[in-house]
Design a protein around this motif. Structure first.
Motif, PDB file in Angstrom:
ATOM      1  N   ARG A 139      -3.341 -10.372  -5.703  1.00  0.00           N
ATOM      2  CA  ARG A 139      -2.228  -9.447  -5.466  1.00  0.00           C
ATOM      3  C   ARG A 139      -2.791  -8.158  -4.886  1.00  0.00           C
ATOM      4  N   ALA A 141      -1.770  -4.879  -2.999  1.00  0.00           N
ATOM      5  CA  ALA A 141      -0.513  -4.144  -2.835  1.00  0.00           C
ATOM      6  C   ALA A 141      -0.204  -3.836  -1.377  1.00  0.00           C
ATOM      7  N   ASP A 142      -1.185  -3.354  -0.649  1.00  0.00           N
ATOM      8  CA  ASP A 142      -0.963  -2.991   0.753  1.00  0.00           C
ATOM      9  C   ASP A 142      -1.021  -4.244   1.619  1.00  0.00           C
TER      10      ASP A 142
END
Length: 320
Positions: A139, A141-142
């Motif tokens: 995962r 985020a960006d």
């Protein structure tokens, strides 16, 4: 970015060892005038060590981004470091002996060393593939960062896989490179013998195709695509459009596609026995199409869309 002390330690230690090897090989280039297969004998360990420094550090950083399978990732990174270390020990050892490391089938001992090198490359490639799969599941985020990292590692795998073509020479390589003898079992060049006229610094052939070119270009996507994103982020405070994470994502996608196209183009050129610096009309046409598509994609990525504005949180994160 995670502090470097949290990076994968075996890969960092291996990178440090390769930095030392780069310096030692550089000294060897200056003081040892031996030539092997048309190149200074210390040139191969110099190139490999410098490349491994970048490769190992990039993977060491990427492993800090894993959110699942961290233990598997740690072991995969350790396998990469160990396999690469064995590869370099053989390369440097063969230089000390005054023998070629790659494709050497002259004696049972030399053949055994090359077989071990072949096995280490397969292991290294497989371990990197494990890391790539884990990064797909991470995962991040960006979205632009996720795209740059994932496309970089998969393009690096594709570039590394081109190396396997060198150990299975085509009929053209055999005819041009005298590869039907028992002493040699592979080749870099296509259409001409290995060890002929070459470009300075890289050693790539100037008279025929050279599979080391797509091998090199593909493998260094691992560093160059994340570096491209880092440049975009660095420029964002000065250029308003780059503050929008959606714009950065689109630009990274364009860069990834362009990079893949260039890797495919130089592979196609090499397999046709054509030197990089002497492209024919077909190669130039393909290059022009890649350039035009990249320019169009860049324009589309930067074009202002109605209602598209950078989010306050993204802007604050970049400028803080």
């Amino acid at each position: 970015m995670q502090h470097w002390r949290t990076w994968h330690r075996p890969l960092v230690l291996f990178a440090a060892a390769m930095a030392v090897t780069t310096v030692v090989s550089g000294v060897g280039l200056l003081v040892d005038d031996r030539v092997l297969a048309g190149s200074a004998i210390w040139f191969k360990p110099f190139k490999f060590a410098a490349s491994f420094v970048m490769y190992a550090l990039a993977l060491a950083w990427m492993l800090t981004l894993l959110t699942r399978g961290r233990r598997i990732g740690w072991w995969a990174g350790t396998v990469v470091a160990l396999a690469s270390f064995v590869e370099m020990v053989i390369i440097v050892g063969q230089v000390v002996r005054g023998k070629r490391s790659h494709f050497n089938n002259a004696t049972p001992f030399d053949a055994s060393l090359f077989a071990v090198m072949g096995a280490t490359i397969v292991i290294l490639w497989a371990a990197t593939l494990v890391i790539a799969i884990l990064l797909l599941r991470a995962r991040i985020a960006d979205r632009a960062s996720a795209w740059a990292i994932r496309s970089g590692v998969f393009l690096a795998l594709a570039g590394a896989a081109i190396g396997f073509l060198m150990t299975q020479p085509s009929a053209e390589q055999r005819a041009a490179g005298n590869l039907d003898t028992a002493d040699v079992v592979g080749a870099h060049a296509v259409g001409v013998p290995d060890g002929g006229p070459s470009m300075p610094l890289t050693g790539w052939s100037t008279t025929g195709g050279d599979l080391r070119i797509p091998h090199f270009v593909g493998m260094h996507a691992l560093q160059l695509l994340p570096l491209f994103l880092l440049v975009l982020i660095t420029l964002a405070p000065r250029f308003a459009r780059l503050r929008d994470p959606r714009v950065r994502l689109r630009l990274v996608r364009v860069a990834s596609g362009a990079y893949a196209a260039v890797t495919a183009l130089v592979a196609w050129q090499a397999l046709r026995g054509q030197p990089l610096i002497h492209p024919d009309g077909a190669t130039l046409t393909a290059a022009a199409l890649v350039l035009a598509a990249t320019a169009a994609g860049t324009y589309g990525a930067l074009r202002v869309r109605s209602g598209a504005h950078p989010s306050p949180s993204a802007t604050k994160e970049l400028t803080s």
